[in-house]
Design a protein around this motif. Structure first.
Motif, mmCIF file in Angstrom:
data_model
loop_
_atom_site.group_PDB
_atom_site.id
_atom_site.type_symbol
_atom_site.label_atom_id
_atom_site.label_comp_id
_atom_site.label_asym_id
_atom_site.label_seq_id
_atom_site.Cartn_x
_atom_site.Cartn_y
_atom_site.Cartn_z
ATOM 1 N N TYR A 239 64.005 84.054 -20.123
ATOM 2 C CA TYR A 239 65.611 84.455 -20.607
ATOM 3 C C TYR A 239 66.002 85.767 -20.667
ATOM 4 N N THR A 240 65.016 86.972 -20.659
ATOM 5 C CA THR A 240 65.399 88.120 -20.413
ATOM 6 C C THR A 240 65.260 88.968 -19.196
ATOM 7 N N SER A 241 64.978 88.041 -18.151
ATOM 8 C CA SER A 241 64.893 88.517 -16.730
ATOM 9 C C SER A 241 66.126 88.973 -16.107
ATOM 10 N N GLU A 242 67.270 88.509 -16.546
ATOM 11 C CA GLU A 242 68.607 89.072 -15.843
ATOM 12 C C GLU A 242 69.671 89.066 -17.039
ATOM 13 N N ARG A 243 70.807 89.657 -16.773
ATOM 14 C CA ARG A 243 71.807 89.704 -17.816
ATOM 15 C C ARG A 243 72.333 88.295 -17.954
ATOM 16 N N HIS A 244 72.758 88.090 -19.413
ATOM 17 C CA HIS A 244 73.120 86.604 -19.495
ATOM 18 C C HIS A 244 74.348 86.895 -20.821
ATOM 19 N N LEU A 245 75.486 87.397 -20.523
ATOM 20 C CA LEU A 245 76.579 87.315 -21.383
ATOM 21 C C LEU A 245 77.168 85.738 -21.805
ATOM 22 N N ALA A 246 77.992 85.868 -22.534
ATOM 23 C CA ALA A 246 78.272 84.602 -22.993
ATOM 24 C C ALA A 246 79.140 83.820 -21.562
ATOM 25 N N GLY A 247 78.550 82.616 -21.540
ATOM 26 C CA GLY A 247 79.069 81.884 -20.330
ATOM 27 C C GLY A 247 78.022 81.662 -19.241
ATOM 28 N N ASP A 248 76.791 82.330 -19.204
ATOM 29 C CA ASP A 248 75.993 82.611 -18.247
ATOM 30 C C ASP A 248 75.521 81.201 -17.809
ATOM 31 N N GLU A 249 75.465 80.900 -16.560
ATOM 32 C CA GLU A 249 75.049 79.695 -15.981
ATOM 33 C C GLU A 249 73.426 79.675 -16.003
ATOM 34 N N ASN A 250 72.524 80.710 -15.686
ATOM 35 C CA ASN A 250 71.184 80.892 -15.543
ATOM 36 C C ASN A 250 70.509 80.450 -16.889
ATOM 37 N N ALA A 251 70.989 80.961 -17.903
ATOM 38 C CA ALA A 251 70.360 80.681 -19.185
ATOM 39 C C ALA A 251 70.647 79.396 -19.769
ATOM 40 N N LEU A 252 71.783 78.984 -19.371
ATOM 41 C CA LEU A 252 72.199 77.657 -19.564
ATOM 42 C C LEU A 252 71.090 76.550 -18.943
ATOM 43 N N LYS A 253 70.868 76.842 -17.489
ATOM 44 C CA LYS A 253 70.118 75.827 -16.741
ATOM 45 C C LYS A 253 68.888 76.048 -17.210
ATOM 46 N N TYR A 254 68.353 77.146 -17.586
ATOM 47 C CA TYR A 254 66.961 77.071 -18.071
ATOM 48 C C TYR A 254 66.671 76.366 -19.220
ATOM 49 N N THR A 255 67.878 76.376 -20.154
ATOM 50 C CA THR A 255 67.670 75.867 -21.523
ATOM 51 C C THR A 255 67.659 74.427 -21.456
ATOM 52 N N VAL A 256 68.555 73.828 -20.591
ATOM 53 C CA VAL A 256 68.375 72.443 -20.073
ATOM 54 C C VAL A 256 67.398 72.104 -19.500
ATOM 55 N N ASP A 257 66.857 72.696 -18.467
ATOM 56 C CA ASP A 257 65.567 72.086 -17.853
ATOM 57 C C ASP A 257 64.379 72.034 -18.646
ATOM 58 N N GLN A 258 64.146 73.129 -19.741
ATOM 59 C CA GLN A 258 63.159 73.014 -20.513
ATOM 60 C C GLN A 258 63.186 71.769 -21.352
ATOM 61 N N LEU A 259 64.295 71.564 -22.090
ATOM 62 C CA LEU A 259 64.685 70.409 -22.886
ATOM 63 C C LEU A 259 64.265 69.128 -22.163
ATOM 64 N N LYS A 260 64.806 68.963 -20.891
ATOM 65 C CA LYS A 260 64.433 67.835 -20.108
ATOM 66 C C LYS A 260 62.930 67.589 -20.057
ATOM 67 N N LYS A 261 62.293 68.649 -19.707
ATOM 68 C CA LYS A 261 60.824 68.610 -19.420
ATOM 69 C C LYS A 261 60.110 67.890 -20.612
ATOM 70 N N LEU A 262 60.636 68.207 -21.785
ATOM 71 C CA LEU A 262 60.170 67.714 -23.210
ATOM 72 C C LEU A 262 60.595 66.191 -23.370
ATOM 73 N N GLY A 263 61.047 65.792 -22.530
ATOM 74 C CA GLY A 263 61.596 64.363 -22.539
ATOM 75 C C GLY A 263 62.824 64.058 -23.136
#
Length: 782
Positions: free
Chosen positions: A118-142
């Motif tokens: 999460y803290t590897s790059e800027r993530h202001l409101a609406g950031d796509e990278n933080a969104l993608k990471y969150t979704v991907d991690q939740l999908k990996k958990l089933g």
């Protein structure tokens, strides 16, 4: 030809018959005879059954009764609790549920991986990278995450600055960014975020400046009493626990043309360079080049999109209102202690001095204003427009419909880092999700629905949570039992919990079940007791629980580890140094605190979810009301003295009636209700033989009625009118302090009315609270 041949020849046309077999045994005759025998047999059998029909039926009934009796004799005793799960094919007991969750988190800890991502790059409101990471991690958990999009109006930084001008010549200019530190990779990485304020007005102001201390109302009263000129000047104000937006609001109402907010390390407590500690990255003290970014929208009065107050910005084309009155009309910028030190010494011996001192080198904390030839330029340019934000939801459906527990955290940050705020909480949320996913894989189905949410746009104005809450207000009030918030979850060693009192005992129980920092011999409750006697604070505002507790009346809790101001490293709040390097070096090197918080959060949700009877305590709630009403009642008696005016006697009479009503509910009604609830909880888990099934039905109906009451209790204090000048804040018991913002206030409407000496408002709030307390009494007694 022989005689034999003659015989054969004479019989050539006759059928060949075998010796010894008579002709009457043909196939046809056999079939005919068989049919006759069958019919005869059936007739005989039927006649037999007919003759013995009564005996046969008696024998059959006796066999059935014998079987049923044998079965019932050995049928196990069961409780209503176990019946719930059997009827819904639940595969895990309470103990197994807790064990699997605990083992999954105690055996592994992925918090570091999540925090660094999460803290590897800027993530202001609406950031796509933080969104993608969150979704991907939740999908990996089933899980199958659901995305909900909103379209608020907000700003993105373009440029901002401060410069000092003496005799029309610039002598200093701030670069509006922290020093890059080679010891901290993410603080010196590409694409850093310059210092700015969310929802600050655009402007370019050059004017004299004045120092206004903390910018509180009493500070301005002091300055005006000393004749300090405030009009048209740039107001310099220091940060503290007061919400920055209210500082700017106070400055604007006192004539400021612009505002500079700076951090003074004097307010950090013991851990400062002036006390011998080294500054970050070489020590735990604050780095003097840090800028505290943040929002100045008046979100402690009305959070969310300021152009859609009270309703959701569901599309880019949503009809919008003017944001005036909900955002400042003057520009403001943050400033570091080092850079503000270039201008404040010019105020020495000018105006009046403040008693509170600080650590700005060379500054003697005089108000000013500055000399006519000494001015400051404040430049602020922000790009305003509608921007898409995305909330992420994961839901684990429960057995009981219409009862949901929500755990939420926001993932957007002001900087590249955001390790403490918010992504320590983001890491904890994903760890809780991992523990729950292990349960789901084992066939677990919660008794109540559990929902995990990653909010977007919290930093500017709690945008994601507020828009969602406004969009689904009626549904949430019907279905949501409680909301648990994770924000700035790990920033020190001191455990801090703020909560609606209904949840107090549940949280204490969950803390007792949580192993602290991997130590099997110490629970979180042990640490909590040692640090603060397990004190539970009052919810204020400033984060995502606001829409749930303050607007919808949904019991909420907010828990975190904070710096203790004595020994812990200073939290580099909203600066470019809130990084994983700072976290791993000074706060939680092994991520044990992250693990502790994940376990505590999950256990709190499971304790509420898996108990058939809602684990709320009404007496704690009413006791909190009585304690705080006593304070405001005393203030009321001083403000409206009986015998001076007839109205004052009437106010005191009504206040005394309310006092007696609260005392009755606190002393008799709520303890009796909680005692009956405790007895009911035992009945729900008690085993009964099969023939007491009607008793279990009665217990079930009592259980449903009690749960409904506990769910309604907090909703009874939601008003249509809201607080004065803060209509969005609709809860009459809990709300943010009007003057400070972040801190909580109990009975805020009555408190403000009495403090203002407002007769009409005081009478209105006495009437509202009396009506609400009568509803509480009726609810708990019936």
């Amino acid at each position: 030809m022989t005689d034999t041949d003659d015989a054969l020849g004479d019989n050539e046309s006759q059928p060949l018959l075998r010796p010894g077999r008579p002709r009457q045994n043909s196939v046809t005759s056999i079939l005919a005879r068989g049919r006759s025998n069958t019919i005869s047999g059936l007739k005989t059998g039927y006649d037999t059954v007919k003759r013995h029909r009564v005996q046969f039926m008696y024998a059959l009934m006796a066999s059935v009764l014998l079987y049923v009796g044998f079965t019932l004799a050995f049928l196990p005793r069961t409780s209503l609790s176990r019946d719930f799960r059997r009827l819904h094919f639940g595969k895990l007991t309470h103990a197994e549920t807790y064990r699997i969750f605990l083992e999954s988190l105690q055996g592994e800890n992925h918090a570091q991986q999540h925090l660094r991502a999460y803290t590897s790059e800027r993530h202001l409101a609406g950031d796509e990278n933080a969104l993608k990471y969150t979704v991907d991690q939740l999908k990996k958990l089933g899980f199958s995450p659901k995305l909900e999009k909103y379209y608020p109006w907000l700003n993105t930084p373009v440029d901002a600055g401060m410069s000092l001008w003496i005799n029309d010549e610039m002598t200093f200019e701030s670069n509006m960014i922290e020093d890059f530190l080679k010891e901290d990779p993410s603080s010196s990485g590409p694409n850093p975020v310059p210092a700015f304020h969310g929802y600050s007005a655009n402007g370019d102001i050059t004017a004299r400046f004045v120092y206004c201390n903390y910018g509180k109302l009493e500070d301005y009263e002091y300055l005006k009493s000393r004749g300090v000129d405030l009009e048209g000047h740039i107001h310099v104000i220091r940060y503290d626990t007061m919400f920055r937006g209210l500082k700017v609001k106070n400055a604007e109402s006192n004539g400021a043309s612009a505002v500079i907010l700076y951090t003074d390390t004097f307010d950090d407590g013991n851990v400062t360079e002036s006390n011998g500690f080294k500054a970050y990255p070489f020590g735990p003290a604050r780095n003097p080049s840090g800028f505290q970014r943040g929002s100045v929208e008046y979100f402690t009065e009305s959070p969310g999109d300021p152009t859609t107050p009270g309703f959701a910005s569901k599309s880019p084309n949503t009809k919008r209102m003017s944001p005036l009155g909900r955002v400042p009309g003057i520009p403001s910028i943050p400033m570091s202690q080092r850079d503000i030190g270039k201008i404040l010494p010019h105020l020495n011996s000018r105006g009046c001095a403040f008693d509170v001192q600080g650590n700005v080198e060379g500054f003697e904390y005089y108000s000013g204003p500055s000399d006519e030839q000494v001015k400051v330029r404040v430049f602020n340019k922000q790009d305003y427009g509608v921007k898409e934000i995305t909330d992420v939801f994961v839901e684990i459906p429960g057995i009981l419909h219409g009862s949901t527990i929500i755990i939420g955290n926001h993932r957007d940050s002001w900087t590249v880092g955001g390790a403490g705020d918010p992504n320590s909480g983001s890491s904890v949320l994903l760890e809780v999700a991992r523990g729950l996913s292990e349960l789901v894989k084992k066939g677990w189905k919660p008794l109540r629905t559990i929902q995990l949410v990653s909010w977007d746009g919290e930093e500017p104005a709690m945008l994601g949570s507020t828009e969602y809450g406004e969009n689904y207000a009626a549904k949430l009030q019907r279905q949501v039992l409680a909301y648990f918030n994770l924000d700035t979850t790990i920033a020190g060693s001191q455990f801090k919990c703020e909560s609606n009192p209904l949840l107090a005992q549940l949280l204490i129980e969950s803390a007792s079940l949580t192993r602290f920092a991997g130590n099997p011999g110490q629970s979180l409750l042990d640490v909590w007791n040692d640090q603060s006697n397990a004190q539970i604070g009052i919810l204020g505002s400033g984060t995502d629980f606001a829409v749930f507790q303050n607007h919808l009346g949904i019991p909420s809790a907010n828990f975190k580890f904070v710096a203790d101001r004595k020994h812990d490293a200073v939290y580099q709040y909203h600066t470019n140094y809130d990084t994983y390097t700072w976290m791993e070096k000074f706060v939680d090197p092994d991520y044990h605190l992250h693990n502790t918080m994940a376990i505590f959060t999950g256990m709190s949700a499971l304790t509420l979810s898996e108990n058939e009877l809602v684990a709320f305590q009404s007496h704690d709630y009413v006791k909190q009301i009585q304690y705080n009403y006593a304070k405001w009642h005393g203030l009321l008696n001083q403000t409206f003295r009986a015998g001076v005016y007839l109205r004052d006697s009437y106010i005191q009479e009504k206040a005394q009636d309310l006092s007696q009503l609260i005392a009755h509910v606190e002393g008799k009604v709520s303890p009796k209700f909680d005692s009956e609830t405790a007895a009911l909880r035992k009945l729900v888990t008690r085993d009964y033989p099969w023939y007491k099934f009607p008793k279990k039905i009665a217990i079930y109906f009592k259980l449903s009625a009690t749960n409904s009451k506990l769910k309604q209790l907090d909703r009874l204090f939601v008003t249509d009118r809201g607080l004065k000048d803060r209509g969005w804040m609709k809860h009459s018991i809990f709300g943010p302090d009007k003057q400070l913002g972040y801190l909580g206030d109990v009975l805020p409407g009555l408190h403000e009315a009495v403090s203002d000496g407002n007769v009409q408002e005081t009478l209105e709030w006495l009437h509202i609270l009396t009506k609400q307390m009568k509803l509480v009494q009726e609810l708990l007694e019936t």
